[in-house]
Design a protein around this motif. Structure first.
Motif, PDB file in Angstrom:
ATOM      1  N   GLY A  69       0.857  -1.185   0.000  1.00 25.07           N
ATOM      2  CA  GLY A  69       0.000   0.000   0.000  1.00 25.07           C
ATOM      3  C   GLY A  69       0.884   1.224   0.000  1.00 25.07           C
ATOM      4  O   GLY A  69       2.104   1.127   0.190  1.00 25.07           O
ATOM      5  N   CYS A 120      -2.552   3.925   3.136  1.00 20.30           N
ATOM      6  CA  CYS A 120      -2.697   2.466   3.052  1.00 20.30           C
ATOM      7  C   CYS A 120      -1.421   1.713   3.425  1.00 20.30           C
ATOM      8  O   CYS A 120      -1.451   0.498   3.585  1.00 20.30           O
ATOM      9  N   LEU A 142      -3.489  -2.883  -1.431  1.00 19.95           N
ATOM     10  CA  LEU A 142      -4.516  -1.887  -1.122  1.00 19.95           C
ATOM     11  C   LEU A 142      -4.460  -0.850  -2.230  1.00 19.95           C
ATOM     12  O   LEU A 142      -3.490  -0.086  -2.325  1.00 19.95           O
ATOM     13  N   ALA A 191     -10.059   3.746   5.345  1.00 21.22           N
ATOM     14  CA  ALA A 191      -9.296   2.808   6.176  1.00 21.22           C
ATOM     15  C   ALA A 191     -10.215   1.964   7.058  1.00 21.22           C
ATOM     16  O   ALA A 191      -9.918   0.806   7.347  1.00 21.22           O
TER      17      ALA A 191
END
Ligand code: M6R
Length: 360
Positions: free
Chosen positions: A226, A230, A274, A325
Motif C-alpha cells: 500500500g 494504506c 490496497l 481505512a
C-alpha cells in the motif's frame, strides 16, 4: 461469551461498527460539527508529537501521523517503543509523547512514557483498559472505549485507535484554527455515517474473505502493499496474517518493491494490495503491473469504477477520503481470520504470543 461467534477475534471484528459509535459518543457535536476532547483542553497543542507504541498500536500511530500532520500541522515522529526507549531521543519542552496501547501494560511503551516524563515532556496515553499502568502514569488520558479485547490478535482496538486519532487531528486543527469548515463537515459526517456503512458491509466482506482464504491457503508467503494512508494498513494486514495463520507475510510501501523485494515475486508468492481510490492510486496501480509482469497473483482491495485488472479484485464501498481505512481494516482482519481458521490454527491464542507484553 463469544456471542454465537466461533472465536473472540471474529466477534471483535464484527463489533467494530459499535466501537466507532461508542468512540464518537460525547465527542462530536452534531449541530456544530465540532470535536470535543475535554480530557485535553488543559494541554497546549504540542509543537511536535512523538507517538510511541508497539505492534498494531504502532501501525495505528503511523496512520494517525498522516492526519495529524495534514490537518493540524503538528510534525509527528512515530516510533516503535522498544527502539525509542533505548536511544536518546531529542525531546523539547513543548513536545509531547502520545503513548498508544490497548492494554495500557506494554512494558516498552511504558518505558518510553517514563523516559519522556523524566525529560520533562508531557505524555498523553491513548488506552483502552481503564486504570491500566500507562493510563495512570500519563499526564492526560484519552480512553478508546472499545470494551474488553480478548483475542490476542488486536482488531477492534485498532479501529478505536484510528477513530480517536482522527478526532485528535480534527481537535488540534480546530484549536489552531486550521481546517476549512467544509472539510471538517465532510470528515464529521463521514465519521458519523461509518458505523452504518460498516455494519451493512461486514457480512459480504466475510464471505469474500472466506472464498479468498480457501483460494490462497497454500501460499507460503505474502506481500502486503500500500502507499500513503494504506501503507500502515499493509503492515497491519501482514502482521495479522503471520500472527494467527503462521504464513510469512511482509508489509511494504509499494514504491519500495523495485528496491529489492520484487525479486521474490513468482507465481507462488501472492500479493495482497490496497489500491483504493485516492491520489496515489495510479502509482499503486503501476506497482501492481510490475508484480503481474513477474507472474505474481494479486488480491486487491479497491473501489468500484477504478480500472484495476488483477486476479481477485475485492470491491469495498467508498466513503470519504481517509475514512476508507475503516472499511479496508476489517477486510484485512477477516482475510487473516479465515485463512487461520481454514488451516485449523488456534485463532484466539496463537502460539508464542501473549495478549499483553509485560516483559521485555
Ligand atoms: O496493548 P498494546 O496495544 O500496547 O499491545 C501492543 C502489541 O503487543 C499488540 O498490538 C500486538 O502486536 C497484537 N498481538 C497484534 O495483533
Amino acid at each position: 461469551q463469544k456471542g454465537g461467534y466461533k472465536h473472540f477475534m471474529l466477534k471483535e471484528i464484527f463489533e467494530q461498527p459499535r466501537v466507532i459509535h461508542d468512540c464518537l459518543l460525547g465527542r462530536v457535536d452534531h449541530a456544530t460539527n465540532e470535536v470535543s476532547l475535554p480530557e485535553l483542553d488543559a494541554m497546549p497543542v504540542p509543537k511536535r508529537l512523538h507517538i510511541v507504541a508497539c505492534g498494531t498500536s504502532f501501525h495505528a500511530g503511523l496512520w494517525g501521523k498522516q492526519l495529524i500532520e495534514s490537518w493540524a500541522k503538528v510534525p509527528v515522529n512515530v516510533e516503535i517503543a522498544s527502539e525509542f526507549r533505548y536511544r536518546q531521543p531529542i525531546l523539547e519542552p513543548e513536545d509531547m509523547v502520545l503513548a498508544i496501547s490497548q492494554s495500557g501494560e506494554t512494558i516498552d511503551t511504558l518505558a518510553g512514557l517514563r523516559l519522556a516524563k523524566e525529560q520533562g515532556v508531557k505524555v498523553v496515553g491513548l488506552c483502552n483498559v481503564v486504570g491500566s499502568t500507562i493510563a495512570r502514569e500519563s499526564n492526560y488520558v484519552v480512553y478508546t472505549q472499545a470494551g474488553p479485547e480478548i483475542s490476542v490478535a488486536s482488531t477492534k482496538a485498532m479501529c478505536s485507535q484510528l477513530t480517536l486519532l482522527t478526532l485528535l487531528a480534527l481537535y488540534w486543527s480546530r484549536r489552531k484554527g486550521l481546517m476549512a469548515d467544509d472539510e471538517r463537515k465532510k470528515a464529521m459526517r463521514g465519521l458519523l455515517g461509518l458505523p452504518e456503512v460498516l455494519e451493512a458491509s461486514l457480512p459480504a466482506m466475510r464471505d469474500k474473505a472466506r472464498f479468498l482464504a480457501r483460494t490462497y491457503s497454500e501460499a507460503k508467503s505474502f506481500f502486503y502493499l500500500g502507499r500513503g494512508l494504506c501503507y500502515p494498513l499493509a503492515l497491519e494486514g501482514a502482521l495479522k496474517l503471520k500472527e494467527i495463520s503462521y504464513i510469512h507475510a511482509e508489509g511494504y510501501a509499494s514504491g519500495e518493491m523495485k528496491h529489492g523485494p520484487i525479486a521474490l515475486v513468482d507465481p507462488k508468492f501472492p500479493t495482497f494490495a490496497l489500491a483504493l481510490n485516492d491520489a496515489l492510486y495510479p502509482k499503486v496501480k503501476s506497482n501492481l503491473i510490475e508484480v503481474q509482469a513477474r507472474g505474481g497473483k494479486i488480491i486487491a482491495l479497491t473501489h468500484p469504477g477504478l480500472d484495476l485488472s488483477v486476479d481477485h479484485p475485492w470491491l469495498l464501498p467508498e466513503v470519504w477520503g481517509p475514512l476508507n481505512a475503516f472499511l479496508a481494516l476489517p477486510a484485512l482482519q477477516l482475510f487473516a481470520y479465515e485463512v487461520a481458521d481454514y488451516l485449523g490454527k488456534d485463532v484466539d491464542q496463537p502460539r508464542n504470543l501473549a495478549k499483553s507484553v509485560t516483559v521485555e
